[in-house]
Design a protein around this motif. Structure first.
Motif, PDB file in Angstrom:
ATOM      1  N   PRO A  58       0.862  -1.335  -0.038  1.00  0.00           N
ATOM      2  CA  PRO A  58       0.018  -0.039  -0.036  1.00  0.00           C
ATOM      3  C   PRO A  58       0.848   1.265  -0.129  1.00  0.00           C
ATOM      4  O   PRO A  58       2.130   1.115   0.290  1.00  0.00           O
ATOM      5  CB  PRO A  58      -0.946  -0.134   1.276  1.00  0.00           C
ATOM      6  N   PHE A  59       0.274   2.156  -0.402  1.00  0.00           N
ATOM      7  CA  PHE A  59       0.913   3.604  -0.407  1.00  0.00           C
ATOM      8  C   PHE A  59       0.087   4.505   0.598  1.00  0.00           C
ATOM      9  O   PHE A  59      -1.102   4.486   0.855  1.00  0.00           O
ATOM     10  CB  PHE A  59       0.694   4.267  -1.797  1.00  0.00           C
ATOM     11  N   ASP A  60       1.190   5.391   1.214  1.00  0.00           N
ATOM     12  CA  ASP A  60       0.670   6.469   2.171  1.00  0.00           C
ATOM     13  C   ASP A  60      -0.301   7.396   1.302  1.00  0.00           C
ATOM     14  O   ASP A  60      -1.189   8.063   1.858  1.00  0.00           O
ATOM     15  CB  ASP A  60       1.611   7.072   2.786  1.00  0.00           C
ATOM     16  N   LYS A  61       0.454   7.807   0.213  1.00  0.00           N
ATOM     17  CA  LYS A  61      -0.320   8.793  -0.660  1.00  0.00           C
ATOM     18  C   LYS A  61      -0.350   8.339  -2.057  1.00  0.00           C
ATOM     19  O   LYS A  61       0.695   7.716  -2.689  1.00  0.00           O
ATOM     20  CB  LYS A  61       0.528  10.076  -0.753  1.00  0.00           C
ATOM     21  N   ILE A  62      -1.464   8.918  -2.846  1.00  0.00           N
ATOM     22  CA  ILE A  62      -1.484   8.670  -4.540  1.00  0.00           C
ATOM     23  C   ILE A  62      -1.654  10.139  -4.928  1.00  0.00           C
ATOM     24  O   ILE A  62      -2.787  10.588  -4.588  1.00  0.00           O
ATOM     25  CB  ILE A  62      -2.561   7.370  -4.774  1.00  0.00           C
ATOM     26  N   ILE A  63      -1.058  10.490  -5.884  1.00  0.00           N
ATOM     27  CA  ILE A  63      -1.444  11.488  -6.776  1.00  0.00           C
ATOM     28  C   ILE A  63      -1.426  11.339  -8.190  1.00  0.00           C
ATOM     29  O   ILE A  63      -0.650  10.616  -8.808  1.00  0.00           O
ATOM     30  CB  ILE A  63      -0.394  12.837  -6.394  1.00  0.00           C
ATOM     31  N   VAL A  64      -2.679  11.725  -8.792  1.00  0.00           N
ATOM     32  CA  VAL A  64      -2.895  11.204 -10.301  1.00  0.00           C
ATOM     33  C   VAL A  64      -2.632  12.791 -10.899  1.00  0.00           C
ATOM     34  O   VAL A  64      -3.281  13.663 -10.483  1.00  0.00           O
ATOM     35  CB  VAL A  64      -4.331  10.773 -10.322  1.00  0.00           C
ATOM     36  N   THR A  65      -1.753  12.798 -11.943  1.00  0.00           N
ATOM     37  CA  THR A  65      -1.560  14.045 -12.582  1.00  0.00           C
ATOM     38  C   THR A  65      -2.127  13.921 -13.916  1.00  0.00           C
ATOM     39  O   THR A  65      -1.622  14.684 -14.806  1.00  0.00           O
ATOM     40  CB  THR A  65      -0.099  14.416 -12.538  1.00  0.00           C
ATOM     41  N   ALA A  66      -3.247  13.302 -14.108  1.00  0.00           N
ATOM     42  CA  ALA A  66      -3.785  13.250 -15.610  1.00  0.00           C
ATOM     43  C   ALA A  66      -5.626  13.119 -15.217  1.00  0.00           C
ATOM     44  O   ALA A  66      -5.564  12.311 -14.106  1.00  0.00           O
ATOM     45  CB  ALA A  66      -3.571  12.052 -16.368  1.00  0.00           C
ATOM     46  N   GLY A  67      -6.385  13.758 -16.044  1.00  0.00           N
ATOM     47  CA  GLY A  67      -7.819  13.785 -15.673  1.00  0.00           C
ATOM     48  C   GLY A  67      -8.663  12.360 -15.871  1.00  0.00           C
ATOM     49  O   GLY A  67      -8.574  11.968 -16.942  1.00  0.00           O
TER      50      GLY A  67
END
Ligand code: SAM
Length: 218
Positions: free
Chosen positions: A148-157
């Motif tokens: 698992p990840f502490d944070k996920i950032i998606v940089t596309a719509g």
């Protein structure tokens, strides 16, 4: 060949950019310091170099863009990055956002769909001292082998929040993702409070390039 030099002129331009971001409402001092420190002009070729510290998105080839600094700062602020956080970024692109996260002490895993951009950025980031883990593939399905990840950032719509990404978020973890149609998306922050309870917060509208793939746009 572009020289990777960081002059007092660039440093001054970065200070001005930070001033602009503050003025637009970015308050997270750790994010502002990362923008102040990290040379965005390293990501520009000579034709666009003089625009590197404008608060605008620019083309990076392959029909893709390096995000606007305000967008990077806004998403990164929502992510509440702490040193040591294990962060998954979907959409490596130029590597600028990954560099900001790395500069804030995160352990970054970044995935890019486009093979040309993946190869280019994987080779380039170590040259400027940015050590992150690169993957090539469909990030709409996340990275199960590293979850698992502490944070996920998606940089596309995205057309919707990919369920697979929510599964790969640690308990208490945050995901920041723009969701909407192909032209405009609303920024969302999802907090995984329990396996079944997700807190959803809505923020401003943005215009990202589309998230492709199985849980993105077909
Ligand atoms: N974070 C980037 C930066 O700092 O330069 C900007 C990202 S650009 C706005 C969006 C990127 O997402 C593009 O490089 C695009 O190829 C990539 N992308 C689109 N769909 C993807 C997917 N399913 N998995 C991984 N990357 C994807």
């Amino acid at each position: 060949m572009l020289k990777l030099e960081d002059s007092y002129i660039h440093k001054g331009q970065r200070r001005n950019l930070v001033h602009t971001l503050r003025h637009k409402g970015i308050k997270d001092e750790a994010v502002l310091e990362a923008v102040n420190t990290f040379p965005r002009h390293f990501f520009f070729d000579s034709a666009l170099l003089s625009h590197a510290y404008e608060d605008k998105a620019f083309p990076i080839g392959e029909g893709q863009t390096i995000s606007q600094p305000y967008t990077v700062a806004f998403q990164t602020s929502l992510l509440q990055v702490k040193p040591g956080d294990k962060v998954l970024e979907i959409g490596t692109g130029s590597g600028y956002q990954a560099g900001i996260l790395y500069g804030m002490g995160a352990k970054v895993h970044t995935i890019e769909f486009n093979k040309v951009l993946y190869e280019r950025t994987r080779k380039f980031l170590p040259k400027i001292g940015i050590r992150v883990s690169h993957y090539c593939g469909d990030g709409s399905k996340g990275l199960p082998e590293q979850a698992p990840f502490d944070k996920i950032i998606v940089t596309a719509g995205a057309p919707a929040v990919p369920k697979t990404l929510l599964k790969q978020l640690a308990l208490g973890g945050l995901m920041v993702i723009p969701v909407g149609d192909r032209s405009t998306q609303q920024m969302l922050r999802l907090t995984k409070q329990t396996e079944k309870k997700i807190l959803k917060e809505n923020f401003d509208n943005f215009a990202f390039v589309p998230l492709l793939g199985e849980e993105g746009w077909q």
